[in-house]
Design a protein around this motif. Sequence first.
Motif, mmCIF file in Angstrom:
data_model
loop_
_atom_site.group_PDB
_atom_site.id
_atom_site.type_symbol
_atom_site.label_atom_id
_atom_site.label_comp_id
_atom_site.label_asym_id
_atom_site.label_seq_id
_atom_site.Cartn_x
_atom_site.Cartn_y
_atom_site.Cartn_z
ATOM 1 N N ASP A 77 0.867 -1.176 0.000
ATOM 2 C CA ASP A 77 0.000 0.000 0.000
ATOM 3 C C ASP A 77 0.907 1.230 0.000
ATOM 4 O OD1 ASP A 77 -1.798 2.046 0.399
ATOM 5 O OD2 ASP A 77 -2.682 1.209 2.219
ATOM 6 N N PRO A 78 0.884 2.022 -1.096
ATOM 7 C CA PRO A 78 1.788 3.171 -1.170
ATOM 8 C C PRO A 78 1.616 4.154 -0.011
ATOM 9 C CG PRO A 78 0.474 2.970 -3.186
ATOM 10 C CD PRO A 78 0.052 1.883 -2.269
ATOM 11 N N ARG A 79 0.407 4.273 0.530
ATOM 12 C CA ARG A 79 0.168 5.223 1.629
ATOM 13 C C ARG A 79 0.883 4.812 2.908
ATOM 14 N NH1 ARG A 79 -5.741 4.633 -0.262
ATOM 15 N NH2 ARG A 79 -5.196 2.676 0.651
ATOM 16 N N SER A 80 1.226 3.528 3.029
ATOM 17 C CA SER A 80 1.877 3.070 4.263
ATOM 18 C C SER A 80 3.403 3.063 4.142
ATOM 19 C CB SER A 80 1.379 1.668 4.618
ATOM 20 O OG SER A 80 1.842 0.738 3.654
ATOM 21 N N ALA A 116 5.694 1.364 -6.029
ATOM 22 C CA ALA A 116 4.382 1.945 -5.719
ATOM 23 C C ALA A 116 4.413 3.460 -5.558
ATOM 24 C CB ALA A 116 3.732 1.290 -4.507
ATOM 25 N N ALA A 117 5.586 4.071 -5.596
ATOM 26 C CA ALA A 117 5.671 5.531 -5.490
ATOM 27 C C ALA A 117 5.175 6.168 -6.794
ATOM 28 C CB ALA A 117 7.101 5.968 -5.221
ATOM 29 N N THR A 118 4.633 7.365 -6.664
ATOM 30 C CA THR A 118 4.244 8.167 -7.819
ATOM 31 C C THR A 118 5.304 9.249 -7.969
ATOM 32 O OG1 THR A 118 1.909 7.716 -7.441
ATOM 33 C CG2 THR A 118 2.442 9.623 -8.814
ATOM 34 N N VAL A 119 5.855 9.339 -9.175
ATOM 35 C CA VAL A 119 7.001 10.213 -9.411
ATOM 36 C C VAL A 119 6.670 11.222 -10.508
ATOM 37 C CG1 VAL A 119 9.465 10.251 -9.957
ATOM 38 C CG2 VAL A 119 8.485 8.243 -8.855
ATOM 39 N N GLU A 120 6.925 12.489 -10.211
ATOM 40 C CA GLU A 120 6.762 13.532 -11.231
ATOM 41 C C GLU A 120 8.149 13.836 -11.794
ATOM 42 O OE1 GLU A 120 4.951 18.031 -11.849
ATOM 43 O OE2 GLU A 120 4.944 17.135 -9.851
ATOM 44 N N THR A 162 17.087 4.827 -23.832
ATOM 45 C CA THR A 162 15.873 4.498 -24.585
ATOM 46 C C THR A 162 16.279 4.124 -26.007
ATOM 47 O OG1 THR A 162 15.496 6.739 -25.423
ATOM 48 C CG2 THR A 162 14.581 6.218 -23.243
ATOM 49 N N PRO A 163 15.348 3.538 -26.767
ATOM 50 C CA PRO A 163 15.678 3.219 -28.167
ATOM 51 C C PRO A 163 16.110 4.459 -28.961
ATOM 52 C CG PRO A 163 13.674 2.094 -27.525
ATOM 53 C CD PRO A 163 14.044 3.018 -26.396
ATOM 54 N N GLY A 164 15.620 5.642 -28.561
ATOM 55 C CA GLY A 164 15.982 6.881 -29.244
ATOM 56 C C GLY A 164 17.252 7.522 -28.702
ATOM 57 N N GLY A 165 17.912 6.874 -27.782
ATOM 58 C CA GLY A 165 19.133 7.418 -27.198
ATOM 59 C C GLY A 165 18.976 7.698 -25.712
ATOM 60 N N MET A 166 20.009 8.283 -25.128
ATOM 61 C CA MET A 166 20.021 8.580 -23.696
ATOM 62 C C MET A 166 19.121 9.788 -23.408
ATOM 63 S SD MET A 166 21.259 7.490 -20.851
ATOM 64 C CE MET A 166 22.743 6.561 -21.132
ATOM 65 N N ARG A 167 18.281 9.658 -22.381
ATOM 66 C CA ARG A 167 17.432 10.771 -21.940
ATOM 67 C C ARG A 167 17.686 11.006 -20.462
ATOM 68 N NH1 ARG A 167 11.584 10.388 -24.894
ATOM 69 N NH2 ARG A 167 12.433 10.460 -26.978
ATOM 70 N N GLU A 168 17.579 12.271 -20.091
ATOM 71 C CA GLU A 168 17.763 12.632 -18.693
ATOM 72 C C GLU A 168 16.468 13.201 -18.149
ATOM 73 O OE1 GLU A 168 21.100 15.368 -18.905
ATOM 74 O OE2 GLU A 168 22.395 13.782 -18.110
ATOM 75 N N TYR A 169 16.107 12.741 -16.954
ATOM 76 C CA TYR A 169 14.896 13.216 -16.288
ATOM 77 C C TYR A 169 15.268 13.734 -14.915
ATOM 78 C CZ TYR A 169 12.241 10.528 -19.743
ATOM 79 O OH TYR A 169 11.708 10.038 -20.913
ATOM 80 N N GLU A 170 14.735 14.908 -14.582
ATOM 81 C CA GLU A 170 14.893 15.420 -13.222
ATOM 82 C C GLU A 170 13.669 14.997 -12.431
ATOM 83 O OE1 GLU A 170 15.312 19.464 -10.546
ATOM 84 O OE2 GLU A 170 15.377 19.640 -12.725
ATOM 85 N N ILE A 171 13.891 14.477 -11.250
ATOM 86 C CA ILE A 171 12.789 14.066 -10.388
ATOM 87 C C ILE A 171 12.297 15.308 -9.650
ATOM 88 C CG2 ILE A 171 12.079 12.598 -8.463
ATOM 89 C CD1 ILE A 171 14.442 10.725 -9.297
ATOM 90 N N LEU A 172 11.065 15.717 -9.955
ATOM 91 C CA LEU A 172 10.492 16.919 -9.346
ATOM 92 C C LEU A 172 9.837 16.613 -8.014
ATOM 93 C CD1 LEU A 172 8.847 18.517 -12.512
ATOM 94 C CD2 LEU A 172 11.109 18.998 -11.528
ATOM 95 N N ASP A 173 9.159 15.455 -7.928
ATOM 96 C CA ASP A 173 8.407 15.136 -6.711
ATOM 97 C C ASP A 173 8.243 13.626 -6.608
ATOM 98 O OD1 ASP A 173 6.936 15.605 -4.377
ATOM 99 O OD2 ASP A 173 5.046 15.799 -5.455
ATOM 100 N N VAL A 174 8.229 13.130 -5.369
ATOM 101 C CA VAL A 174 7.975 11.708 -5.087
ATOM 102 C C VAL A 174 6.849 11.647 -4.068
ATOM 103 C CG1 VAL A 174 8.941 9.545 -4.243
ATOM 104 C CG2 VAL A 174 10.413 11.159 -5.481
ATOM 105 N N ARG A 175 5.766 10.947 -4.446
ATOM 106 C CA ARG A 175 4.607 10.834 -3.543
ATOM 107 C C ARG A 175 4.252 9.370 -3.326
ATOM 108 N NH1 ARG A 175 2.825 15.006 -7.192
ATOM 109 N NH2 ARG A 175 1.404 13.557 -8.204
ATOM 110 N N TYR A 176 3.625 9.126 -2.205
ATOM 111 C CA TYR A 176 3.165 7.770 -1.857
ATOM 112 C C TYR A 176 1.673 7.855 -1.650
ATOM 113 C CZ TYR A 176 8.117 7.869 -0.825
ATOM 114 O OH TYR A 176 9.485 8.073 -0.907
ATOM 115 N N GLU A 177 0.917 7.684 -2.735
ATOM 116 C CA GLU A 177 -0.544 7.830 -2.658
ATOM 117 C C GLU A 177 -1.272 6.647 -3.223
ATOM 118 O OE1 GLU A 177 -0.736 11.630 -4.550
ATOM 119 O OE2 GLU A 177 -0.648 10.763 -6.538
#
Length: 158
Positions: free
Chosen positions: A76-79, A89-93, A143-158
């Motif tokens: 349960d992500p809330r726990s 189970a985390a929700t990531v923006e 990725t198949p299209g090459g290297m991609r970079e993502y910045e993690i803006l927020d991590v939630r447990y909902e």
Amino acid sequence: MSKVPLTLRGAELLKAELHRLKTVERPSVIAAIAEARSHGDLSENAEYDAAKERQGFVEGRIAEVESKLSNAQIIDPRSLDADGRVVFAATVELEEIESGKTVLYQIVGDDEADLKLGKISLKSPVARALIGKFAGDVAEVQTPGGMREYEILDVRYE
């Protein structure tokens, strides 16, 4: 068999499917077989063959869902208390650094994964790159299209 991670919602969906299979699909197939048998000669009865094939599918799916539920580690992500870390189970923006586009993903098990709903498999390259990181970190994803970079803006447990 090892434990398979499953979110609380994923477990509820599997339980609902199992209930439907046992209470709706199975009786329907039994009735179809009985109806086909009443037509006589089974050697050239396409309805009977189709009903038996459907029965095999339904019984196989029941066994598969029961196995998944019995081997599930339901989370349960809330726990969760992961102190802002990306875990199952985390929700990531995320924000793709090159395009500036933001996306929202929940990391789930293979059976629950549905990109249209923003649910990605724990085994996907994106999820594997995110696990263990925190908001503010940058994740590199091959990725198949090459290297991609993502910045993690927020991590939630909902």
